[in-house]
Design a protein around this motif. Structure first.
Motif, mmCIF file in Angstrom:
data_model
loop_
_atom_site.group_PDB
_atom_site.id
_atom_site.type_symbol
_atom_site.label_atom_id
_atom_site.label_comp_id
_atom_site.label_asym_id
_atom_site.label_seq_id
_atom_site.Cartn_x
_atom_site.Cartn_y
_atom_site.Cartn_z
ATOM 1 N N GLN A 60 0.827 -1.204 0.000
ATOM 2 C CA GLN A 60 0.000 0.000 0.000
ATOM 3 C C GLN A 60 0.865 1.259 0.000
ATOM 4 O O GLN A 60 0.555 2.242 -0.667
ATOM 5 N N GLY A 61 1.961 1.225 0.775
ATOM 6 C CA GLY A 61 2.872 2.364 0.801
ATOM 7 C C GLY A 61 3.472 2.635 -0.571
ATOM 8 O O GLY A 61 3.580 3.787 -1.000
ATOM 9 N N GLU A 62 3.862 1.558 -1.269
ATOM 10 C CA GLU A 62 4.432 1.710 -2.611
ATOM 11 C C GLU A 62 3.392 2.258 -3.573
ATOM 12 O O GLU A 62 3.693 3.138 -4.401
ATOM 13 N N LEU A 63 2.159 1.756 -3.481
ATOM 14 C CA LEU A 63 1.083 2.218 -4.366
ATOM 15 C C LEU A 63 0.712 3.670 -4.078
ATOM 16 O O LEU A 63 0.403 4.435 -4.994
ATOM 17 N N THR A 64 0.736 4.044 -2.824
ATOM 18 C CA THR A 64 0.413 5.429 -2.461
ATOM 19 C C THR A 64 1.445 6.391 -3.027
ATOM 20 O O THR A 64 1.097 7.464 -3.532
ATOM 21 N N ALA A 142 -7.477 2.004 -7.328
ATOM 22 C CA ALA A 142 -8.163 0.714 -7.193
ATOM 23 C C ALA A 142 -7.266 -0.298 -6.481
ATOM 24 O O ALA A 142 -7.744 -1.075 -5.640
ATOM 25 N N ALA A 143 -5.966 -0.271 -6.798
ATOM 26 C CA ALA A 143 -5.032 -1.199 -6.154
ATOM 27 C C ALA A 143 -4.904 -0.883 -4.662
ATOM 28 O O ALA A 143 -4.825 -1.792 -3.827
ATOM 29 N N ILE A 144 -4.879 0.403 -4.312
ATOM 30 C CA ILE A 144 -4.823 0.798 -2.902
ATOM 31 C C ILE A 144 -6.069 0.318 -2.175
ATOM 32 O O ILE A 144 -5.992 -0.210 -1.056
ATOM 33 N N ASP A 145 -7.217 0.487 -2.791
ATOM 34 C CA ASP A 145 -8.468 0.023 -2.184
ATOM 35 C C ASP A 145 -8.440 -1.498 -1.961
ATOM 36 O O ASP A 145 -8.929 -1.990 -0.940
ATOM 37 N N ASN A 146 -7.860 -2.228 -2.912
ATOM 38 C CA ASN A 146 -7.745 -3.681 -2.770
ATOM 39 C C ASN A 146 -6.862 -4.048 -1.580
ATOM 40 O O ASN A 146 -7.143 -5.000 -0.841
ATOM 41 N N GLU A 147 -5.758 -3.309 -1.405
ATOM 42 C CA GLU A 147 -4.857 -3.580 -0.290
ATOM 43 C C GLU A 147 -5.541 -3.284 1.043
ATOM 44 O O GLU A 147 -5.336 -4.001 2.023
ATOM 45 N N VAL A 148 -6.335 -2.233 1.089
ATOM 46 C CA VAL A 148 -7.066 -1.916 2.318
ATOM 47 C C VAL A 148 -8.031 -3.054 2.660
ATOM 48 O O VAL A 148 -8.147 -3.462 3.827
ATOM 49 N N ARG A 149 -8.718 -3.575 1.654
ATOM 50 C CA ARG A 149 -9.621 -4.701 1.889
ATOM 51 C C ARG A 149 -8.845 -5.939 2.351
ATOM 52 O O ARG A 149 -9.317 -6.698 3.216
#
Length: 328
Positions: A60-64, A142-149
């Motif tokens: 998530q950090g990398e995606l952010t 969308a990828a960040i949202d997936n990581e949060v889930r």
């Protein structure tokens, strides 16, 4: 010849040596197989979920960071396109007809045509880059949202595994305890992990230096790290039969006394030794892959912490004469 062997064995026991013969002195801890199986499953599930959670947070950090970079590019491109649109509005859109009517000479017409082509190409590139940046931002979001889930999923699993452990411990525990704290524990060298942070599966394929059996590479690493940190008293790992991780080569018993396992509770410096060793493995649990630790009527499990432990009243069952270490 028999007397010589007996003498060597006695000397080894007296000075705390760990030899294949020492396996006979491993304590019978008296735990039921069902209890050990549930504790193992609960701890393993928690550790695996935590590794996935940590990996997801890293991702998530990398995606952010990627999303922030794309957002900055979007801001810049939007500004450029806005300037070009304003300029086009101010000057009016050039067409082939207006180009001919407003040209004073053929040379002037060609010059303006070339300028028009450059502007069109530049505008087209910026518009395309802007559209691509919007798509990249959407994908990153969308990828960040997936990581949060994914993180929410793993937190739920960890909570469930904690409940499993607490239900299993209810048979031998009166609840949370003060535990053992060793603030001065040395940091162990981490055991190898997979690239995603998970623990690799290991079999009992390394010779156990404390018995004639086998242990896993991770168990050997944990034992050697403790020895390097000064915990060099009597140790016994592999044990045929019984419950828990000993027959799987994933557990070791560390005597509180140098001469081997005694049928009595540790006192004085021996108890301090056990406290420090238990604290060492708890403090280094994440580095080494510790499943759980039992010492002096208390058990530590990841996600649960320290709980009281009733092993039946004997020194071996209550683990008042040795520290039990179970590994992934």
């Amino acid at each position: 010849m028999t007397s010589i062997v007996a003498l060597v064995t006695a000397i080894a026991l007296l000075f705390g040596g760990s030899s294949p013969a020492a396996a006979q002195n491993a304590p019978d801890e008296g735990d039921s197989k069902s209890l050990r199986d549930v504790l193992e499953a609960a701890s393993k599930g928690h550790i695996e979920a935590k590794a996935k959670l940590d990996n997801s947070k890293k991702r998530q950090g990398e995606l952010t960071a990627q999303f922030d970079s794309v957002q900055a590019r979007l801001t810049s491109l939007t500004a450029e396109v806005g300037v070009m649109a304003a300029e086009s509005y101010r000057l009016g859109r050039l067409t082939s007809v207006t180009l001919l009517l407003n040209s004073a000479s053929p040379e002037n017409m060609l010059e303006r045509a070339a300028g028009l082509e450059v502007m069109a190409q530049r505008e087209g590139r910026n518009l395309q880059a802007l559209a691509e940046a919007h798509e990249q931002a959407a994908r990153a979001k969308a990828a960040i949202d997936n990581e949060v889930r994914e993180q929410e999923k793993q937190v739920t699993i960890m909570a469930r595994k904690k409940q499993d452990a607490q239900r299993a411990l209810a048979a031998v525990s009166a609840g949370p305890s003060g535990g053992v704290v060793s603030a001065n524990s040395a940091a162990a060298n981490p055991a190898p992990r997979n690239s995603d942070g998970s623990w690799p599966s290991e079999s009992c394929n390394v010779d156990d230096p404390t018995t004639s059996g086998c242990i896993t590479p991770r168990t050997l690493h944990a034992m050697n790290q403790a020895k390097a940190a000064g915990f060099t008293k009597f140790v016994s790992c592999f044990r045929n039969g019984g419950s828990g991780e000993h027959p799987k080569g994933r557990a070791c018993d560390f005597s509180a006394e140098a001469g081997g396992f005694k049928d009595r509770a540790a006192t004085g410096d021996d108890r301090t030794y056990g406290n420090n060793l238990a604290g060492y493995y708890v403090n280094n649990a994440d580095r080494l892959g510790v499943l759980y630790v039992i010492w002096f009527r208390q058990i530590w499990m990841p996600g649960v912490g320290w709980s009281s432990y009733n092993g039946g009243g004997s020194a071996a069952g209550d683990h008042t004469n040795h520290v039990h270490l179970s590994m992934l």
